[in-house]
Design a protein around this motif. Structure first.
Motif, short mmCIF file in Angstrom:
data_model
loop_
_atom_site.label_atom_id
_atom_site.label_comp_id
_atom_site.label_asym_id
_atom_site.label_seq_id
_atom_site.Cartn_x
_atom_site.Cartn_y
_atom_site.Cartn_z
N ALA A 103 0.84 -1.20 0.00
CA ALA A 103 0.00 0.00 0.00
C ALA A 103 0.88 1.25 0.00
CB ALA A 103 -0.92 0.01 1.21
N THR A 104 0.29 2.35 -0.47
CA THR A 104 0.99 3.63 -0.57
C THR A 104 0.09 4.74 -0.08
OG1 THR A 104 2.17 2.83 -2.53
CG2 THR A 104 2.17 5.21 -2.16
N GLU A 105 0.64 5.60 0.79
CA GLU A 105 -0.07 6.82 1.17
C GLU A 105 0.34 7.91 0.19
OE1 GLU A 105 -0.95 9.57 5.03
OE2 GLU A 105 1.13 9.01 4.65
N VAL A 106 -0.65 8.52 -0.46
CA VAL A 106 -0.39 9.57 -1.44
C VAL A 106 -0.91 10.89 -0.85
CG1 VAL A 106 -0.82 10.40 -3.78
CG2 VAL A 106 -0.70 7.94 -3.33
N THR A 107 -0.02 11.87 -0.74
CA THR A 107 -0.41 13.20 -0.29
C THR A 107 -0.30 14.16 -1.47
OG1 THR A 107 0.35 12.76 1.96
CG2 THR A 107 0.07 15.09 1.34
N TYR A 108 -1.39 14.87 -1.73
CA TYR A 108 -1.46 15.82 -2.83
C TYR A 108 -1.59 17.21 -2.21
CZ TYR A 108 -3.48 17.74 -7.26
OH TYR A 108 -3.74 18.47 -8.40
N ARG A 109 -0.66 18.09 -2.56
CA ARG A 109 -0.69 19.50 -2.10
C ARG A 109 -0.92 20.38 -3.31
NH1 ARG A 109 3.23 20.94 2.64
NH2 ARG A 109 2.99 22.92 1.62
N LEU A 110 -1.71 21.43 -3.12
CA LEU A 110 -2.03 22.32 -4.24
C LEU A 110 -2.22 23.74 -3.75
CD1 LEU A 110 -2.75 22.33 -7.32
CD2 LEU A 110 -5.13 22.07 -6.62
N THR A 111 -1.64 24.68 -4.49
CA THR A 111 -1.85 26.10 -4.28
C THR A 111 -2.16 26.71 -5.64
OG1 THR A 111 -0.23 26.11 -2.50
CG2 THR A 111 -0.85 28.25 -3.39
N VAL A 112 -3.30 27.37 -5.74
CA VAL A 112 -3.73 27.96 -7.00
C VAL A 112 -4.06 29.43 -6.78
CG1 VAL A 112 -5.48 27.88 -8.83
CG2 VAL A 112 -4.74 25.77 -7.75
N ASP A 113 -3.65 30.26 -7.73
CA ASP A 113 -4.04 31.66 -7.72
C ASP A 113 -4.62 31.98 -9.09
OD1 ASP A 113 -4.46 34.29 -6.99
OD2 ASP A 113 -2.36 34.88 -7.18
N VAL A 114 -5.91 32.32 -9.11
CA VAL A 114 -6.59 32.60 -10.37
C VAL A 114 -6.47 34.08 -10.73
CG1 VAL A 114 -8.19 30.66 -10.22
CG2 VAL A 114 -8.79 32.84 -9.18
N LYS A 115 -6.59 34.37 -12.01
CA LYS A 115 -6.49 35.76 -12.48
C LYS A 115 -7.73 36.56 -12.12
CE LYS A 115 -3.22 34.86 -16.20
NZ LYS A 115 -2.97 34.84 -17.64
N ILE A 116 -8.88 35.88 -11.98
CA ILE A 116 -10.11 36.58 -11.62
C ILE A 116 -10.20 36.67 -10.09
CG2 ILE A 116 -11.38 35.95 -13.70
CD1 ILE A 116 -12.70 33.70 -12.08
N PRO A 117 -10.78 37.74 -9.55
CA PRO A 117 -10.89 37.86 -8.10
C PRO A 117 -11.75 36.72 -7.52
CG PRO A 117 -11.43 39.94 -9.18
CD PRO A 117 -11.31 38.90 -10.25
N MET A 118 -11.28 36.14 -6.41
CA MET A 118 -12.01 35.06 -5.77
C MET A 118 -11.71 35.09 -4.27
SD MET A 118 -11.82 30.97 -6.62
CE MET A 118 -12.48 31.12 -8.26
N LEU A 119 -12.74 34.94 -3.46
CA LEU A 119 -12.55 34.89 -2.01
C LEU A 119 -11.69 33.69 -1.65
CD1 LEU A 119 -16.18 35.62 -0.76
CD2 LEU A 119 -14.20 37.15 -0.64
N GLY A 120 -10.80 33.89 -0.66
CA GLY A 120 -9.90 32.82 -0.23
C GLY A 120 -10.62 31.55 0.15
N MET A 121 -11.76 31.68 0.85
CA MET A 121 -12.52 30.52 1.28
C MET A 121 -13.04 29.72 0.07
SD MET A 121 -15.92 30.53 3.68
CE MET A 121 -16.89 31.40 2.46
N ILE A 122 -13.52 30.43 -0.93
CA ILE A 122 -14.03 29.77 -2.14
C ILE A 122 -12.89 29.11 -2.90
CG2 ILE A 122 -15.16 30.16 -4.37
CD1 ILE A 122 -16.76 32.41 -2.93
N LYS A 123 -11.75 29.79 -2.97
CA LYS A 123 -10.59 29.24 -3.67
C LYS A 123 -10.11 27.95 -3.00
CE LYS A 123 -6.48 31.24 -3.43
NZ LYS A 123 -5.47 30.26 -3.03
N ARG A 124 -10.02 27.95 -1.68
CA ARG A 124 -9.59 26.75 -0.96
C ARG A 124 -10.59 25.60 -1.14
NH1 ARG A 124 -7.73 30.74 2.02
NH2 ARG A 124 -9.44 30.81 3.52
N LYS A 125 -11.87 25.93 -1.17
CA LYS A 125 -12.89 24.89 -1.39
C LYS A 125 -12.71 24.29 -2.79
CE LYS A 125 -17.86 24.05 -1.23
NZ LYS A 125 -17.81 22.77 -0.58
N ALA A 126 -12.44 25.13 -3.78
CA ALA A 126 -12.21 24.64 -5.14
C ALA A 126 -10.96 23.77 -5.19
CB ALA A 126 -12.10 25.81 -6.12
N GLU A 127 -9.89 24.19 -4.49
CA GLU A 127 -8.67 23.38 -4.43
C GLU A 127 -8.97 22.02 -3.81
OE1 GLU A 127 -5.40 27.00 -3.87
OE2 GLU A 127 -6.03 25.83 -2.13
#
Length: 147
Positions: A103-127
């Motif tokens: 078995a393998t534990e897979v950890t996925y990390r992601l940071t995204v910054d969009v060009k259109i304005p987006m609330l941090g909470m909404i952006k993290r939910k999308a991530e």
């Protein structure tokens, strides 16, 4: 420093099998859902992708992006944005750790910054949605034995 989102999942397969699916960009349209096209633009001496062009369609967000990949040993790959129509930045990684026999534990990390304005909470939910879908798709693909 930008906030990142991360999540982990355990896949019933060896790390090498999991990384084999992660590294097979040509097959991403078969299992990721959002990736409609994937083209390796350059590769290193081991044949691992260094730059990949991805055509994405995630409903409201459609994008044509190029990512640069860095491979750290056989258990980690990270990427950063080279160019995109929709994103200002994108940094992510998969980290694989053995998790017991076969078995393998897979950890996925992601940071995204969009060009259109987006609330941090909404952006993290999308991530989080992107990460959870990717991990579920990866698990299904690896455990089905498809290559």
């Amino acid at each position: 420093m930008a906030e990142h989102t991360s999540s982990s999942i355990t896949i019933e397969a060896a790390p090498a099998d999991v990384m084999g699916v992660i590294a097979d960009f040509a097959r991403y349209p078969d299992w990721t859902g959002e990736v409609k096209e994937a083209e390796v633009l350059s590769a290193d001496e081991r044949g691992r992708a260094e730059q990949v062009r991805l055509v994405m369609d995630a409903g409201a967000i459609k994008d044509d992006q190029t990512l640069a990949y860095t491979w750290t040993g056989d258990h980690e790959v990270s990427w950063t944005l080279v160019k995109s129509q929709m994103l200002r930045s994108l940094d992510g990684s998969y980290l694989l750790k053995p998790a017991g026999e076969g078995a393998t534990e897979v950890t996925y990390r992601l940071t995204v910054d969009v060009k259109i304005p987006m609330l941090g909470m909404i952006k993290r939910k999308a991530e989080k949605v992107i990460i959870d879908r990717a991990l579920a798709g990866l698990k299904k693909r690896v455990e089905s034995g498809a290559r």
